[in-house]
Structure formats: C-alpha cells, structure tokens
Scaffold this motif. Structure first.
Motif, PDB file in Angstrom:
ATOM      1  N   LEU A 110      38.243  27.665  47.284  1.00 26.86           N
ATOM      2  CA  LEU A 110      39.015  28.077  48.461  1.00 26.86           C
ATOM      3  C   LEU A 110      38.073  28.434  49.606  1.00 26.86           C
ATOM      4  CD1 LEU A 110      41.864  30.276  46.959  1.00 26.86           C
ATOM      5  CD2 LEU A 110      42.088  28.050  48.014  1.00 26.86           C
ATOM      6  N   GLY A 111      36.906  28.967  49.275  1.00 27.28           N
ATOM      7  CA  GLY A 111      35.931  29.322  50.302  1.00 27.28           C
ATOM      8  C   GLY A 111      35.444  28.119  51.086  1.00 27.28           C
ATOM      9  N   LEU A 112      35.599  26.926  50.486  1.00 25.06           N
ATOM     10  CA  LEU A 112      35.139  25.716  51.173  1.00 25.06           C
ATOM     11  C   LEU A 112      36.182  25.180  52.143  1.00 25.06           C
ATOM     12  CD1 LEU A 112      33.557  23.804  48.171  1.00 25.06           C
ATOM     13  CD2 LEU A 112      32.384  25.086  49.921  1.00 25.06           C
ATOM     14  N   ILE A 113      37.419  25.652  51.973  1.00 25.82           N
ATOM     15  CA  ILE A 113      38.490  25.165  52.852  1.00 25.82           C
ATOM     16  C   ILE A 113      38.560  26.112  54.044  1.00 25.82           C
ATOM     17  CG2 ILE A 113      40.939  24.637  52.996  1.00 25.82           C
ATOM     18  CD1 ILE A 113      40.898  24.420  49.906  1.00 25.82           C
ATOM     19  N   PRO A 114      38.348  25.606  55.254  1.00 22.29           N
ATOM     20  CA  PRO A 114      38.177  26.544  56.360  1.00 22.29           C
ATOM     21  C   PRO A 114      39.462  27.033  57.028  1.00 22.29           C
ATOM     22  CG  PRO A 114      37.674  24.341  57.063  1.00 22.29           C
ATOM     23  CD  PRO A 114      38.090  24.235  55.647  1.00 22.29           C
ATOM     24  N   ILE A 115      40.636  26.739  56.475  1.00 26.51           N
ATOM     25  CA  ILE A 115      41.844  27.212  57.157  1.00 26.51           C
ATOM     26  C   ILE A 115      42.539  28.281  56.332  1.00 26.51           C
ATOM     27  CG2 ILE A 115      42.422  25.308  58.680  1.00 26.51           C
ATOM     28  CD1 ILE A 115      44.099  24.207  56.242  1.00 26.51           C
ATOM     29  N   PRO A 116      43.111  29.316  56.997  1.00 26.88           N
ATOM     30  CA  PRO A 116      43.842  30.337  56.253  1.00 26.88           C
ATOM     31  C   PRO A 116      45.002  29.696  55.505  1.00 26.88           C
ATOM     32  CG  PRO A 116      43.504  31.006  58.522  1.00 26.88           C
ATOM     33  CD  PRO A 116      43.107  29.581  58.437  1.00 26.88           C
ATOM     34  N   PRO A 117      45.412  30.183  54.324  1.00 22.16           N
ATOM     35  CA  PRO A 117      44.915  31.408  53.708  1.00 22.16           C
ATOM     36  C   PRO A 117      43.649  31.207  52.876  1.00 22.16           C
ATOM     37  CG  PRO A 117      46.742  30.551  52.454  1.00 22.16           C
ATOM     38  CD  PRO A 117      46.514  29.601  53.568  1.00 22.16           C
ATOM     39  N   ALA A 118      42.996  30.069  52.990  1.00 20.13           N
ATOM     40  CA  ALA A 118      41.717  29.904  52.305  1.00 20.13           C
ATOM     41  C   ALA A 118      40.607  30.169  53.314  1.00 20.13           C
ATOM     42  CB  ALA A 118      41.622  28.495  51.752  1.00 20.13           C
ATOM     43  N   GLY A 119      39.381  29.989  52.888  1.00 19.36           N
ATOM     44  CA  GLY A 119      38.280  30.080  53.820  1.00 19.36           C
ATOM     45  C   GLY A 119      37.566  31.407  53.861  1.00 19.36           C
ATOM     46  N   ALA A 120      38.072  32.410  53.151  1.00 18.76           N
ATOM     47  CA  ALA A 120      37.357  33.681  53.114  1.00 18.76           C
ATOM     48  C   ALA A 120      36.150  33.542  52.197  1.00 18.76           C
ATOM     49  CB  ALA A 120      38.272  34.775  52.602  1.00 18.76           C
ATOM     50  N   ASN A 121      35.118  34.270  52.509  1.00 16.36           N
ATOM     51  CA  ASN A 121      33.888  34.231  51.720  1.00 16.36           C
ATOM     52  C   ASN A 121      34.008  35.263  50.607  1.00 16.36           C
ATOM     53  OD1 ASN A 121      31.251  33.820  50.939  1.00 16.36           O
ATOM     54  ND2 ASN A 121      30.460  35.258  52.446  1.00 16.36           N
ATOM     55  N   LEU A 122      34.952  35.020  49.684  1.00 15.58           N
ATOM     56  CA  LEU A 122      35.283  36.070  48.716  1.00 15.58           C
ATOM     57  C   LEU A 122      34.236  36.202  47.626  1.00 15.58           C
ATOM     58  CD1 LEU A 122      37.454  38.137  47.981  1.00 15.58           C
ATOM     59  CD2 LEU A 122      38.485  36.429  46.541  1.00 15.58           C
ATOM     60  N   THR A 123      33.882  35.091  46.984  1.00  9.67           N
ATOM     61  CA  THR A 123      32.881  35.179  45.910  1.00  9.67           C
ATOM     62  C   THR A 123      31.484  35.378  46.483  1.00  9.67           C
ATOM     63  OG1 THR A 123      33.142  32.793  45.864  1.00  9.67           O
ATOM     64  CG2 THR A 123      34.010  34.020  44.004  1.00  9.67           C
ATOM     65  N   GLY A 124      31.365  35.273  47.820  1.00 13.43           N
ATOM     66  CA  GLY A 124      30.097  35.618  48.452  1.00 13.43           C
ATOM     67  C   GLY A 124      30.125  37.031  49.004  1.00 13.43           C
ATOM     68  N   ASN A 125      31.074  37.818  48.513  1.00 11.49           N
ATOM     69  CA  ASN A 125      31.141  39.220  48.919  1.00 11.49           C
ATOM     70  C   ASN A 125      30.623  40.068  47.773  1.00 11.49           C
ATOM     71  OD1 ASN A 125      32.395  41.937  49.069  1.00 11.49           O
ATOM     72  ND2 ASN A 125      33.163  41.108  50.992  1.00 11.49           N
ATOM     73  N   ILE A 126      29.670  40.931  48.092  1.00 13.36           N
ATOM     74  CA  ILE A 126      28.993  41.632  46.995  1.00 13.36           C
ATOM     75  C   ILE A 126      29.918  42.605  46.271  1.00 13.36           C
ATOM     76  CG2 ILE A 126      28.027  43.570  48.296  1.00 13.36           C
ATOM     77  CD1 ILE A 126      25.360  42.510  46.617  1.00 13.36           C
ATOM     78  N   ALA A 127      30.948  43.101  46.945  1.00 10.64           N
ATOM     79  CA  ALA A 127      31.866  44.017  46.265  1.00 10.64           C
ATOM     80  C   ALA A 127      32.639  43.287  45.170  1.00 10.64           C
ATOM     81  CB  ALA A 127      32.831  44.622  47.271  1.00 10.64           C
ATOM     82  N   VAL A 128      33.009  42.046  45.467  1.00  4.20           N
ATOM     83  CA  VAL A 128      33.766  41.243  44.497  1.00  4.20           C
ATOM     84  C   VAL A 128      32.878  40.915  43.293  1.00  4.20           C
ATOM     85  CG1 VAL A 128      34.898  39.031  44.146  1.00  4.20           C
ATOM     86  CG2 VAL A 128      35.312  40.322  46.229  1.00  4.20           C
ATOM     87  N   THR A 129      31.680  40.442  43.571  1.00  5.61           N
ATOM     88  CA  THR A 129      30.795  40.101  42.459  1.00  5.61           C
ATOM     89  C   THR A 129      30.388  41.358  41.691  1.00  5.61           C
ATOM     90  OG1 THR A 129      28.839  40.184  43.843  1.00  5.61           O
ATOM     91  CG2 THR A 129      29.909  38.072  43.621  1.00  5.61           C
ATOM     92  N   PHE A 130      30.322  42.483  42.420  1.00  3.85           N
ATOM     93  CA  PHE A 130      30.004  43.749  41.761  1.00  3.85           C
ATOM     94  C   PHE A 130      31.078  44.093  40.731  1.00  3.85           C
ATOM     95  CE2 PHE A 130      30.949  48.324  41.718  1.00  3.85           C
ATOM     96  CZ  PHE A 130      29.761  48.822  41.198  1.00  3.85           C
ATOM     97  N   VAL A 131      32.333  43.951  41.126  1.00  2.00           N
ATOM     98  CA  VAL A 131      33.426  44.285  40.193  1.00  2.00           C
ATOM     99  C   VAL A 131      33.429  43.318  39.008  1.00  2.00           C
ATOM    100  CG1 VAL A 131      35.918  44.484  39.933  1.00  2.00           C
ATOM    101  CG2 VAL A 131      34.817  45.370  41.971  1.00  2.00           C
ATOM    102  N   LEU A 132      33.225  42.036  39.280  1.00  2.00           N
ATOM    103  CA  LEU A 132      33.197  41.052  38.188  1.00  2.00           C
ATOM    104  C   LEU A 132      32.076  41.384  37.205  1.00  2.00           C
ATOM    105  CD1 LEU A 132      33.793  37.757  40.160  1.00  2.00           C
ATOM    106  CD2 LEU A 132      35.306  38.739  38.469  1.00  2.00           C
TER     107      LEU A 132
END
Lengths: 373, 164
Positions: free
Chosen positions: A217-239
C-alpha cells in the motif's frame, strides 16, 4: 497473457502519473506553506515566488506522519482529508476534534496549535508551551485501519470459501493467498520452529500479511494508500515488541538456561562477574531491535529514493525549465525501476521480519539436551 | 531526527489495532484456512495412499488371476493328456484283445482243420482200404481160380509188401 501484461503496464503507468501528480502537489503545498510562514514573518510577498525548493523538507514531510491526509492542491489551496485529533493534557483534559480546525496550521483551536516549522514541525503543541498526549488518528493510523479492513476483507472472505469447500482445488482469492500462506507455513514456520509451529502460525501469518500489505500500500501514492506505515519506527517498534513478547513468553527451560547459565562457556565468564548472562540478556533485546530498525530503514529508504528522484526535477527546474523537462524523463524511468525494486523489497522485508521472528521463536521453544551430546 | 523517535500515538493505536487484527484474523481467517489446508493435505495423502493400496490390490489380483489361469491351463492339459493316455490304453488293449481273439480263432480253426483233415484222411484211408479189400477180393476171385497164379501172386505180394 498479452492482455494481462497490457493491463499491468497500464496500471503501473497510472501509478506514475499519480505519483507525479501528488508530488507536484506536495511541492506546491510546501511552497504555499512557506509563503504563509513568510507572510507572518512580514516578508515582501513579491519575493516569495523565488522561494528555494528544499528536497529535505519535501522528502521528510512525506515520510513523516501528518494530522491530515493530503490529496492534492488546486490553485495553491491544499485539498486534504481532515483527520480526527485526540488530545489529552492535564490542564485541558480530553479534546477530540477534526484537524480541519487548524486550517493547515494557520489557526489555533481550543488553545492547541499545529506547528508548521521548527523542531516540533507537524506536531500539536499547547499554547502554554507543553506537549499534550497526542492519540490522534493520524495519516498513518488511518492507513493502518484501512489496511486492517483490507486484511479482513481478503482473508475472511477466503476463509469462508475454505470453510465451505476444504478439499476442492483453490479458486479466485484462494489462489492468490494460498501459495503465500503455504510459503509462510512450510518455509517460515515449519522450517524454523519445528514440530510446535502450529501454535505460532497465526501470529506469523498476521505479521507477514500485515507487513506485506502495508509495504505494498505504501507504493500506491493515492489515499487511502500511500502512507509510509511500515517505514514508521513506531509501527515497527510495536511489531518487534510483539515478537519479543511472543519469543520470551514461549521460551522454555532450555532457553532461559541458555541465557542465565550458558552451557559450554567457562565458569569465570559467569562468576563472579556475570558477563555472559549480561550479554545474553542484552541479546534478548537486540534481536527485536534489529528487526525494528531493518524494516523501518528499508521501507523509509525506498520512499526517500523515490522522492529523491522527483526532487531532482525541481532542483533542475531552478536552473532552467528545459533541463527539468529533460531530467524528468530520466527521473520517471528511474522511479519505474525503483518501484519494481520496491515491490521486491516489500516481499523480502515481510519475509525477513517473519522469518527472523520465527527463528527467534524457534530458538526459544527448541528442545535440546546440552548435557547429553 | 524525530523520524527515529517512535510516536506514542501511533504506538497506542498500533498495539490496539494489531492485537484486534491478530485475534480476528486468528479466529475467523487463519483457523479455517490452516485447518482446510491441513485437511486437504491429509485427504491428498490419504488419496495417494489409497491409490497405492488399490494399485497393489490390482497387481495382486492380476497375479492371482494369472495363477488361476495357469492352473486351469495345467489342469486342462492334464485332463487332455489323461484322456489321450486313456484312449491309447483303450486302443492298445482292444488291439491286444482282438489279436488274442484272432489268434485264438486261427488256432481253433487250425485245430479244426487238422481234426477235419485227420478225420478225412482216416475216412479216405478206410474207404481206400475197403476199396482195396474189395478190389483185392475181386482180383483174388479172378486170380485165385488158377492155383498157380495164386501161388505166384502170393509170392509177388509178399515181396512187394516187404518194401512197404
């Protein structure tokens, strides 16, 4: 075959047009924001057209989280989806309102302000200078909800077909997910955990598909996709934290013995100074830490590279517009290449995170007899 | 640098939503999917096993039928052989019997012929001797009228008789 190739090509070029579109829009927004900032600072509005393009700001505004979901810009006015802001501070209690109240950082609402520059850029501060507890549904949180809905839709509908017809050959959505599910089961869980793999399979499948779907989804640049979620350290921290808990809560006697009384190590490394136990105890945390950093860095880097290529267009545009046109061809071609690489990375990173989690769990539940071999 | 500092808001929502996602997916997606895959695996394994079993059964039946067939063939061969032997023995026996019978009949015929001949010879001899006696009588009647002649004849007969 030919028809599908054609479709895929069309979809990809569609993506690139959209990427271009969004990025142009982003820079414009950047521009207007700076204009706004300059106006408050009392600069001459005439000079604002010559405002420097800052690729760093441009890239990091995209990589980082935001309180609104920017879509595009029409006539220098940003068009974005406002998102709910949930704040808690000791003095003001719980405050819930939409981020549209901030008017992209121009307005103050209930004594809260959305910073547009400085070290707290993009964050909400209280007027008295303190930072409220920010539990807002930000762009990343909204993207996460969207990915969860997608996960539920895909897998629960697939599960329904499986329930109905467990032995028939896969069809439709089953054929899409089954090879991947089997891959996670056989090549990740079974191979690294061993006979007890079934207990951990739901966790590993959830992690794998959560990361995979958000990478894609991070590769698709239009909402509701396109957020850099797995590139967010809080997300990877929780995982990574989940992997840490799963590993240590399922660790058996062998695992803890290995940590506190490592077999095969001379005793003076344990007594009087417990060097080995300390190292092993640090190891408990370094493993998930590495998981966290790897996923975050890989996905963020992909986004940064893609945005970097687009920034080149605007840097060249400062010199001459014909040069920008020339370089845009190369830049888009590089980005096409990068998206293919990122597609690969999306799978690889989901695989690596899940595989290493499985490996750590496997080490924790392994039955081995050091005393007898 | 705040790219590297995890934000508490995202951590909060991530923990909640990931846990919810995990429990919902585990219950409503992974469980049925994994179970179905397992069921399919076992059913395929069983089908393969069954097929193997059936194949073995078929080959067993085949060898058995072949065995039965060859047994039947052997048996029929044996029966034919026996019949042939029997025929031969019957034939030879009949031959033997016929030969014996013929032999016997020939023998009997020969014996009868011999007997008949003996009887005929006897009869002939008797008649000859009777005839010769009668002829002799008649001759004697004629001859013996003359005593000389009588004497001579006697003498001659006697001399002739010596040679007989």
């Amino acid at each position: 075959m030919y028809r599908w190739t054609y479709r895929i090509v069309v979809i990809f070029f569609g993506f690139f047009l959209l990427v271009n579109f969004e990025l142009f829009a982003n820079t414009e927004e950047d521009h207007t924001e700076q204009v706004a900032g300059d106006q408050t600072a009392g600069h001459n509005p005439e000079e604002q057209g010559e405002e420097e393009f800052d690729p760093g700001d441009f890239i990091f505004d995209h990589i980082k989280d935001s309180h609104e979901w920017h879509i595009t810009e029409i006539n220098h006015k940003p068009v974005s989806i406002p998102l709910p802001v949930i704040l808690y501070s000791k003095t003001k209690g719980l405050n819930v309102f939409m981020s549209g109240r901030f008017e992209h950082g121009h307005a103050t609402y209930r004594g809260f302000r959305l910073e547009t520059s400085g070290e707290n850029k993009g964050k909400i501060t209280d007027e008295d200078g303190t930072m409220p507890l920010d539990l807002s549904i930000t762009k990343n949180v909204a993207a996460m909800f969207f990915s969860m809905i997608l996960l539920f839709l895909i897998f629960i509908s697939a599960a329904r077909i499986y329930k109905k017809n467990p032995v028939s050959k896969p069809k439709g959505i089953q054929s899409l997910i089954e090879p991947v599910v089997l891959f996670v089961r056989d090549d990740i869980a079974k191979s690294s955990i061993g006979p007890k793999y079934e207990r951990f399979l739901p966790y590993l499948l959830t992690v794998f598909f959560f990361i995979l779907i958000n990478n894609l989804l991070g590769l698709i640049p239009i909402p509701p996709a396109g957020a850099n979620l797995t590139g967010n350290i809080a997300v990877t921290f929780v995982l990574a934290a989940f992997t840490l808990f799963v590993t240590n809560f399922s660790g058996n006697r062998n695992y803890w013995t290995h940590i506190f009384n490592t077999p095969g190590v001379p005793f003076w490394l344990k007594l009087p100074l417990p060097i080995m136990p300390i190292l092993e105890a640090i190891g408990i945390f370094t493993k998930p830490f590495v998981l966290m950093v790897r996923l975050f860095a890989n996905i963020s880097a992909g986004h940064i590279i893609a945005l970097g290529f687009f920034s080149i267009i605007f840097i060249f545009a400062k010199m001459s517009s014909s040069m920008a046109y020339g370089i845009s061809v190369i830049s888009v071609l590089f980005n096409v290449f990068m998206v293919f690489v990122e597609l690969l990375v999306a799978f690889i990173q989901a695989y690596v995170f899940t595989f290493l989690s499985a490996l750590y769990i496997g080490m924790a539940v392994e039955e081995h007899n050091h005393g007898h071999d | 640098m705040d790219l590297l500092i995890p934000e508490i808001g995202i951590i909060f929502w991530m923990i909640i939503s990931f846990s919810i996602a995990f429990f919902i997916l585990a219950k409503y997606a992974w469980k049925p999917i994994v179970n179905a895959l397992k069921e399919r695996d076992t059913s395929i394994a069983e089908a393969i096993k069954d097929a193997e079993k059936a194949r073995l059964e078929v080959s067993r039946l085949q060898t058995e039928s072949e065995k039965i067939l060859s047994q039947a063939k052997d048996e029929s061969d044996k029966i034919i052989q026996e019949a042939r032997d029997f025929k031969e023995s019957v034939l030879s026996e009949a031959n033997e019997l016929a030969k014996k019978q013929t032999h016997k009949m020939i023998e009997e015929a020969r014996k009868a012929i011999i007997n008949e001949r003996t009887a005929a010879l006897y009869e002939i001899k008797k008649q000859v001797s009777e005839l010769s006696v009668a002829i002799s009588e008649k001759i004697l009647m004629q001859e013996l009228k003359d005593p000389d002649k009588q004497q001579k004849l006697i003498e001659k007969s006697l001399s002739e008789m010596k040679f007989n």
